[in-house]
Design a protein around this motif. Sequence first.
Motif, PDB file in Angstrom:
ATOM      1  N   ASP A 184      25.937  39.597  20.378  1.00  0.00           N
ATOM      2  CA  ASP A 184      24.798  39.404  21.272  1.00  0.00           C
ATOM      3  C   ASP A 184      25.214  38.756  22.582  1.00  0.00           C
ATOM      4  N   SER A 217      16.796  35.282  24.052  1.00  0.00           N
ATOM      5  CA  SER A 217      16.826  35.727  22.662  1.00  0.00           C
ATOM      6  C   SER A 217      18.264  36.048  22.229  1.00  0.00           C
ATOM      7  N   ASP A 218      19.060  36.621  23.119  1.00  0.00           N
ATOM      8  CA  ASP A 218      20.474  36.890  22.803  1.00  0.00           C
ATOM      9  C   ASP A 218      21.261  35.591  22.623  1.00  0.00           C
ATOM     10  N   ALA A 262      20.398  34.259  19.282  1.00  0.00           N
ATOM     11  CA  ALA A 262      21.070  35.029  18.227  1.00  0.00           C
ATOM     12  C   ALA A 262      22.513  34.584  18.001  1.00  0.00           C
ATOM     13  N   GLU A 299      19.494  46.739  13.752  1.00  0.00           N
ATOM     14  CA  GLU A 299      20.126  45.409  13.682  1.00  0.00           C
ATOM     15  C   GLU A 299      20.756  45.189  12.301  1.00  0.00           C
ATOM     16  N   ASP A 338      19.488  39.331  17.244  1.00  0.00           N
ATOM     17  CA  ASP A 338      18.059  39.371  17.554  1.00  0.00           C
ATOM     18  C   ASP A 338      17.555  40.805  17.450  1.00  0.00           C
ATOM     19  N   TYR A 346      11.964  40.764  19.290  1.00  0.00           N
ATOM     20  CA  TYR A 346      12.739  39.550  19.631  1.00  0.00           C
ATOM     21  C   TYR A 346      12.635  38.448  18.576  1.00  0.00           C
ATOM     22  N   GLU A 347      12.454  38.886  17.311  1.00  0.00           N
ATOM     23  CA  GLU A 347      12.613  37.954  16.199  1.00  0.00           C
ATOM     24  C   GLU A 347      14.103  37.866  15.854  1.00  0.00           C
ATOM     25  N   LEU A 348      14.462  36.913  15.009  1.00  0.00           N
ATOM     26  CA  LEU A 348      15.853  36.774  14.587  1.00  0.00           C
ATOM     27  C   LEU A 348      16.043  37.355  13.191  1.00  0.00           C
ATOM     28  N   ALA A 377      11.290  34.005  22.597  1.00  0.00           N
ATOM     29  CA  ALA A 377      12.594  33.898  21.932  1.00  0.00           C
ATOM     30  C   ALA A 377      12.478  32.808  20.875  1.00  0.00           C
ATOM     31  N   ARG A 378      13.142  33.000  19.716  1.00  0.00           N
ATOM     32  CA  ARG A 378      12.930  32.075  18.598  1.00  0.00           C
ATOM     33  C   ARG A 378      13.855  30.864  18.653  1.00  0.00           C
ATOM     34  N   SER A 389      15.997  43.545  18.923  1.00  0.00           N
ATOM     35  CA  SER A 389      15.550  44.178  20.161  1.00  0.00           C
ATOM     36  C   SER A 389      15.395  45.678  19.974  1.00  0.00           C
TER      37      SER A 389
END
Lengths: 346, 346
Positions: B36, B80-81, B84, B240, B232, B289-291, B212-213, B234
């Motif tokens: 990421d 978000s990246d 991650a 993913e 993340d 954009y969850e993890l 972003a988490r 995306s």
Amino acid sequence: MKRTELNELGEFGLIKEIQNKTTLYHPDSLKGIGDDAAVIDAGDKVKVVTTDMLLEGVHFDLSYVPIKHLGYKSVIVNISDIAAMNAIPKQITVNIGLSNRFSKEAIDALYEGIFTACEQYKVDLVGGDTTSSRSGLVISITAIGEAKTEEITYRNGAQDKDIVCVTGDLGGAYVGLQILEREKQEYLANPKMQPKLDQYEYVVMRQLKPEARMDIVHEFRDLNIRPTAMIDISDGLASELMHIGRSSGLGVAIFEDKIPVEKAMLETLTSEFEQLSPTTCALNGGEDYELLFTISQQDFEKIKTHKDISFIGYMDKKIEGIKLQTRAEQVVDIQAQGWVHFKEGL
Amino acid sequence: MKRTELNELGEFGLIKEIQNKTTLYHPDSLKGIGDDAAVIDAGDKVKVVTTDMLLEGVHFDLSYVPIKHLGYKSVIVNISDIAAMNAIPKQITVNIGLSNRFSKEAIDALYEGIFTACEQYKVDLVGGDTTSSRSGLVISITAIGEAKTEEITYRNGAQDKDIVCVTGDLGGAYVGLQILEREKQEYLANPKMQPKLDQYEYVVMRQLKPEARMDIVHEFRDLNIRPTAMIDISDGLASELMHIGRSSGLGVAIFEDKIPVEKAMLETLTSEFEQLSPTTCALNGGEDYELLFTISQQDFEKIKTHKDISFIGYMDKKIEGIKLQTRAEQVVDIQAQGWVHFKEGL
């Protein structure tokens, strides 16, 4: 609802507004907007970060720019900003937007240029984003460099009576662009013609394949010199002098006969563009990617015989703005043109 | 001369080729292309660097995306990246290309969104480039984060029997996009109509204003958990999962009934898009954009009652690819669609 046109504001106005609205939350953001690169604390060193975006039709014209050279140059313009901080480039990230006009072979050539610059300047390509584009080619590169805290050179450190120095020669990239634009027009008028670029090789290559002056940055370390202020010449000498002068709160005195111009460029001007003065090309041309810097008088001894550095003037607290003493020994005020894409390009 | 079309290669193919051609010259480039974010040594810590480019007409449509939300989201996708990588975002640079279609007021709104994200996530805007564009709006952002070396979480660290976890809920952003696209078509057919978005607020906001988490990243520190792998979401859960599985050299088993979907999204699907299954939206929708992360079994105790983390499956060295056990207790192979801009957008 109110509508304000962007060209009323200009690039510097827009940047100034953004800068004024910016809050820095982290003490390790040592320097934000307003220099060639941001400076971020990283333990016993600092990281410097700079970024540039090149858009087809605004910054380059693929009808005369070979795509490999474009890849090379797009890295160089960022390395040049790292050099201007007196730092060493280490990593880059590359974002590319592509339309389906581009074949895989064209993208390979673009990356060949990028990798050639990476090898030449020992820079690691560590990340990026490739995406499709509905219009032309978009290249956005971020470069990260490193230096000791005390090595970093800002625009605002020039002192009264410091000597103003410039590397290499100026104006060539601009004259090269004029040649390329003229050949393009001739080609459009007569597609059978062969471009005649050989005799203009020096200026054309200044435009197509500029170099970043990392050699000078390494020499500063060898000679134990720290410039008091530094900037790279991307927008023309006048604009960069203005940045150093304003940031440092000083005026600048410059001598026309000291501004370095190359013989090959003068010959091209004489034979092809009589109406253009070499001084105008140097002051307002841009894209030479040489370094403009100031040194204290005691450092002058260390570089006064340097073959590739010219001493073009001095910082002066008694001067307002930039004063140029012409070859005819007149003193004239210099205005920086700066960046005019919003007016020109649209 | 040979011409290979870009869509024969695809995004992942192009990235893989670039990665294979890359040489890293500096030992402090700890991780280059392929996660990421890149990881760069910085004394007793590491810096992580990520970058994303958003192009009008490809990644966003200003006919239904408020420009302030666009500014916010363009920062979020980069943060978000950083999340991650299990790192804390610190700085961003922002490159913007603008055509004269945009007024100063529109640019102010764009930056208002950018600054709102900066404040929300305590990120410093430290640099960037503003330039004119001949086509639409171009936004290219680079984010820099920081972590201790041992905190960094790569995609490739998942171990056999690790538990696969996901934050929040999935598929909502995709369903929101369908609503916005449909309203746009209806508006184009009848410009007098008022868009009816109130009842779809949840999914529409998932699309327009994702978060972003970072809350989860901070919780990992508080709970002394280091995920074994993380990415993340995306491009959709399927894509993913494939990245984590392939990088870690393991297969993945997933249970359909464990994939988290929100009630409001299910209601929108039932009333508006009967033909779409919530699982398909979660697997292939993207932009949530969850993890997505994996933890060792011994860390499970620490988060097993967490209200916002779902445990959807496990890593398994005996499995090839991704196996989904459906609600009907069938086991099906999941293919990752990945990124299709080259085919779709052009």
